[in-house]
Every structure is written in structure tokens, then in C-alpha cells.
Design a protein around this motif. Structure first.
Motif, mmCIF file in Angstrom:
data_model
loop_
_atom_site.group_PDB
_atom_site.id
_atom_site.type_symbol
_atom_site.label_atom_id
_atom_site.label_comp_id
_atom_site.label_asym_id
_atom_site.label_seq_id
_atom_site.Cartn_x
_atom_site.Cartn_y
_atom_site.Cartn_z
ATOM 1 N N SER A 18 0.798 -1.217 0.000
ATOM 2 C CA SER A 18 0.000 0.000 0.000
ATOM 3 C C SER A 18 0.839 1.279 0.000
ATOM 4 C CB SER A 18 -0.887 -0.017 1.240
ATOM 5 O OG SER A 18 -0.062 0.078 2.386
ATOM 6 N N PRO A 19 0.151 2.430 -0.081
ATOM 7 C CA PRO A 19 0.836 3.719 -0.065
ATOM 8 C C PRO A 19 1.399 4.082 1.316
ATOM 9 C CG PRO A 19 -1.536 4.030 -0.177
ATOM 10 C CD PRO A 19 -1.271 2.549 -0.275
ATOM 11 N N SER A 20 1.965 5.264 1.432
ATOM 12 C CA SER A 20 2.599 5.695 2.674
ATOM 13 C C SER A 20 1.601 5.824 3.819
ATOM 14 C CB SER A 20 3.313 7.028 2.463
ATOM 15 O OG SER A 20 2.353 8.074 2.423
ATOM 16 N N LYS A 21 2.108 5.750 5.048
ATOM 17 C CA LYS A 21 1.249 5.861 6.231
ATOM 18 C C LYS A 21 0.615 7.238 6.347
ATOM 19 C CE LYS A 21 3.252 2.192 8.885
ATOM 20 N NZ LYS A 21 3.680 1.706 10.178
ATOM 21 N N HIS A 39 -14.539 -0.322 12.176
ATOM 22 C CA HIS A 39 -13.598 -0.646 13.244
ATOM 23 C C HIS A 39 -12.303 -1.152 12.612
ATOM 24 C CE1 HIS A 39 -17.148 -0.483 15.717
ATOM 25 N NE2 HIS A 39 -16.445 -0.753 16.810
ATOM 26 N N VAL A 40 -11.212 -1.017 13.336
ATOM 27 C CA VAL A 40 -9.937 -1.584 12.893
ATOM 28 C C VAL A 40 -9.998 -3.079 13.160
ATOM 29 C CG1 VAL A 40 -7.447 -1.571 13.271
ATOM 30 C CG2 VAL A 40 -8.729 0.569 13.388
ATOM 31 N N VAL A 41 -9.439 -3.895 12.267
ATOM 32 C CA VAL A 41 -9.452 -5.350 12.417
ATOM 33 C C VAL A 41 -8.885 -5.738 13.773
ATOM 34 C CG1 VAL A 41 -8.527 -7.517 11.507
ATOM 35 C CG2 VAL A 41 -9.249 -5.732 9.937
ATOM 36 N N ASP A 42 -9.586 -6.623 14.487
ATOM 37 C CA ASP A 42 -9.176 -7.174 15.779
ATOM 38 C C ASP A 42 -9.103 -6.150 16.905
ATOM 39 O OD1 ASP A 42 -8.931 -9.670 14.558
ATOM 40 O OD2 ASP A 42 -6.827 -9.320 14.081
ATOM 41 N N VAL A 43 -9.638 -4.959 16.707
ATOM 42 C CA VAL A 43 -9.647 -3.950 17.766
ATOM 43 C C VAL A 43 -11.085 -3.499 17.946
ATOM 44 C CG1 VAL A 43 -8.785 -1.690 18.500
ATOM 45 C CG2 VAL A 43 -7.339 -3.169 17.108
ATOM 46 N N ASP A 44 -11.552 -3.483 19.166
ATOM 47 C CA ASP A 44 -12.945 -3.130 19.420
ATOM 48 C C ASP A 44 -13.090 -1.631 19.677
ATOM 49 O OD1 ASP A 44 -15.638 -3.609 19.659
ATOM 50 O OD2 ASP A 44 -15.529 -4.127 21.778
ATOM 51 N N VAL A 45 -12.523 -0.833 18.794
ATOM 52 C CA VAL A 45 -12.597 0.620 18.907
ATOM 53 C C VAL A 45 -12.982 1.171 17.529
ATOM 54 C CG1 VAL A 45 -11.311 2.732 19.422
ATOM 55 C CG2 VAL A 45 -10.774 0.634 20.659
ATOM 56 N N LEU A 50 -10.281 6.495 17.026
ATOM 57 C CA LEU A 50 -8.825 6.440 16.837
ATOM 58 C C LEU A 50 -8.308 7.642 16.054
ATOM 59 C CD1 LEU A 50 -8.204 2.672 16.008
ATOM 60 C CD2 LEU A 50 -7.567 3.888 18.089
ATOM 61 N N CYS A 51 -9.095 8.116 15.118
ATOM 62 C CA CYS A 51 -8.654 9.225 14.269
ATOM 63 C C CYS A 51 -8.550 10.548 15.018
ATOM 64 C CB CYS A 51 -9.591 9.373 13.073
ATOM 65 S SG CYS A 51 -9.352 8.071 11.850
ATOM 66 N N LYS A 52 -9.077 10.607 16.217
ATOM 67 C CA LYS A 52 -8.984 11.835 17.012
ATOM 68 C C LYS A 52 -7.617 11.992 17.665
ATOM 69 C CE LYS A 52 -13.909 11.986 17.905
ATOM 70 N NZ LYS A 52 -14.995 11.826 18.869
ATOM 71 N N ASN A 53 -6.835 10.894 17.672
ATOM 72 C CA ASN A 53 -5.512 10.931 18.295
ATOM 73 C C ASN A 53 -4.504 10.335 17.308
ATOM 74 O OD1 ASN A 53 -3.171 10.012 19.739
ATOM 75 N ND2 ASN A 53 -4.313 10.206 21.654
ATOM 76 N N ASP A 54 -3.654 11.190 16.738
ATOM 77 C CA ASP A 54 -2.708 10.742 15.710
ATOM 78 C C ASP A 54 -1.793 9.628 16.197
ATOM 79 O OD1 ASP A 54 -3.720 12.437 13.815
ATOM 80 O OD2 ASP A 54 -2.200 13.994 14.116
ATOM 81 N N GLU A 55 -1.382 9.699 17.449
ATOM 82 C CA GLU A 55 -0.475 8.675 17.990
ATOM 83 C C GLU A 55 -1.170 7.323 18.069
ATOM 84 O OE1 GLU A 55 1.817 7.845 22.163
ATOM 85 O OE2 GLU A 55 1.873 9.900 21.396
ATOM 86 N N LYS A 56 -2.408 7.314 18.562
ATOM 87 C CA LYS A 56 -3.162 6.056 18.639
ATOM 88 C C LYS A 56 -3.495 5.522 17.245
ATOM 89 C CE LYS A 56 -5.263 6.346 23.174
ATOM 90 N NZ LYS A 56 -6.503 6.364 23.936
ATOM 91 N N LEU A 57 -3.829 6.432 16.338
ATOM 92 C CA LEU A 57 -4.118 6.012 14.970
ATOM 93 C C LEU A 57 -2.897 5.336 14.361
ATOM 94 C CD1 LEU A 57 -6.068 5.992 12.529
ATOM 95 C CD2 LEU A 57 -5.091 8.213 11.894
ATOM 96 N N GLN A 59 -0.366 3.927 15.955
ATOM 97 C CA GLN A 59 -0.025 2.702 16.678
ATOM 98 C C GLN A 59 -1.002 1.565 16.377
ATOM 99 O OE1 GLN A 59 -0.429 3.114 20.922
ATOM 100 N NE2 GLN A 59 1.048 1.506 21.336
ATOM 101 N N VAL A 60 -2.293 1.845 16.431
ATOM 102 C CA VAL A 60 -3.303 0.787 16.326
ATOM 103 C C VAL A 60 -3.692 0.478 14.876
ATOM 104 C CG1 VAL A 60 -5.650 0.106 16.970
ATOM 105 C CG2 VAL A 60 -4.209 1.328 18.609
ATOM 106 N N ALA A 61 -3.992 1.489 14.096
ATOM 107 C CA ALA A 61 -4.497 1.248 12.743
ATOM 108 C C ALA A 61 -3.393 1.175 11.701
ATOM 109 C CB ALA A 61 -5.488 2.344 12.361
ATOM 110 N N LEU A 62 -2.412 2.059 11.800
ATOM 111 C CA LEU A 62 -1.395 2.120 10.751
ATOM 112 C C LEU A 62 -0.186 1.255 11.044
ATOM 113 C CD1 LEU A 62 -1.635 5.918 9.961
ATOM 114 C CD2 LEU A 62 -2.699 4.006 8.768
ATOM 115 N N GLY A 63 -0.161 0.615 12.200
ATOM 116 C CA GLY A 63 0.918 -0.312 12.515
ATOM 117 C C GLY A 63 0.721 -1.642 11.813
ATOM 118 N N ARG A 64 -0.377 -1.785 11.141
ATOM 119 C CA ARG A 64 -0.709 -3.008 10.402
ATOM 120 C C ARG A 64 -0.305 -2.854 8.949
ATOM 121 N NH1 ARG A 64 -4.666 -5.787 13.109
ATOM 122 N NH2 ARG A 64 -5.226 -4.836 15.068
#
Length: 158
Positions: A18-21, A39-45, A50-57, A59-64
Motif C-alpha cells: 500500500s501507499p505511505s502511512k 472498526h480496525v481489524v481485531d480492535v474493538d474501537v 482512533l482518528c482523534k488521536n494521531d499517535e493512537k491512529l 499505533q493501532v491502525a497504521l501499525g498493520r
């Protein structure tokens, strides 16, 4: 990339990376504002939380690993593995290695087992010819091995 598990009935998936993060983050923020139930795969959020916090986004969504599927994930029997993998590598290596893809429309789909939801991004212009050729190559190899082809032919046609 061709991915295999080592069991007797091996699932195989064929995809391109895929393209850049940074580009994905902007895209996910746009989508989450329009489709709050994602929802993000395997995460119940929900993705929109998640998009309200760049760090969490990040870590959780773009770390995949994100990818573009060129065929169904299908089970292979042990005797099919070498043939399918070598044919896929040979066929896909001869095609254009690098190209731009423009996504203009998205839709939510559910898999055959109704266990996963996928976000489908429609390629309208840039990259359409290249992706279509790659999907057709994967379909031809799957067909030779009596494996199901990609979901619908209409997915590959404008």
C-alpha cells in the motif's frame, strides 16, 4: 507478495503493498467521518475514535500492513503449492512493477463467511489497466488449479 501458511491445506493470498502511512492516515480520517461504524481489524474501537488521536491512529491502525488484494484468499492442497506459487511469481514479475493508483470511490463489503468487513476502494483511472491485468493473471492461474476466481468480474471492469 504471495503469503502461505505451512499447514496441509494452506491459505494463499495475492496482493500488492500500500501507499505511505501519511496518505493512509489522511484517507482513514476522511472515511471515518463518513462511516462511523468502521472498526480496525481485531480492535474493538471505532475508527473515528482512533482518528482523534494521531499517535493512537499510528499505533493501532497504521501499525498493520495494508494491501490491495488481487485475488481471493483460497485454500491450497500441498500438491498445488509449488505450482501455484511459481506460476504466480513468474506471471506477476513480468508485469509493470511500479505505477500510480487513483482511488475515487469506496464501498464496504462483507466476506463470504460474514466474519470480516472490508473497505473496497474503486480505481477509476490511474492504475486501472495495471490492476486489471494482475487480477486477470491471478484468475487464470487459480482457474488452472480449480480455485475460485476473484469475487466478481464486474469488480475488474469500469
Amino acid at each position: 507478495a504471495v503469503t502461505l501458511d505451512s499447514d496441509c491445506n494452506c491459505p494463499i493470498s495475492v496482493n500488492i503493498s500500500s501507499p505511505s502511512k501519511k496518505e493512509l492516515a489522511a484517507f482513514l480520517k476522511k472515511i471515518s467521518s463518513r462511516e462511523p461504524s468502521l472498526h480496525v481489524v481485531d480492535v474493538d474501537v471505532p475508527l473515528n475514535i482512533l482518528c482523534k488521536n494521531d499517535e493512537k491512529l499510528e499505533q493501532v491502525a497504521l501499525g498493520r500492513e495494508f494491501h490491495i488484494s488481487l485475488g481471493r484468499t483460497v485454500p491450497l492442497r500441498v500438491h498445488q503449492i509449488d505450482s501455484v506459487v511459481s506460476m504466480l511469481k513468474q506471471k506477476l514479475q513480468t508485469q509493470n512493477q511500479s505505477y500510480w493508483i487513483d482511488f475515487h470511490k469506496w464501498e464496504v463489503f462483507v466476506n463470504d463467511d460474514r466474519t470480516r468487513t472490508f473497505l473496497s476502494l474503486e480505481v477509476v483511472h490511474g492504475g486501472l489497466v495495471e490492476i486489471r491485468k494482475q487480477i486477470e493473471a491471478v484468475n487464470a492461474i487459480y482457474k488452472l488449479h480449480n480455485l475460485p476466481e476473484f469475487y466478481e468480474v464486474s469488480v475488474c471492469k469500469p
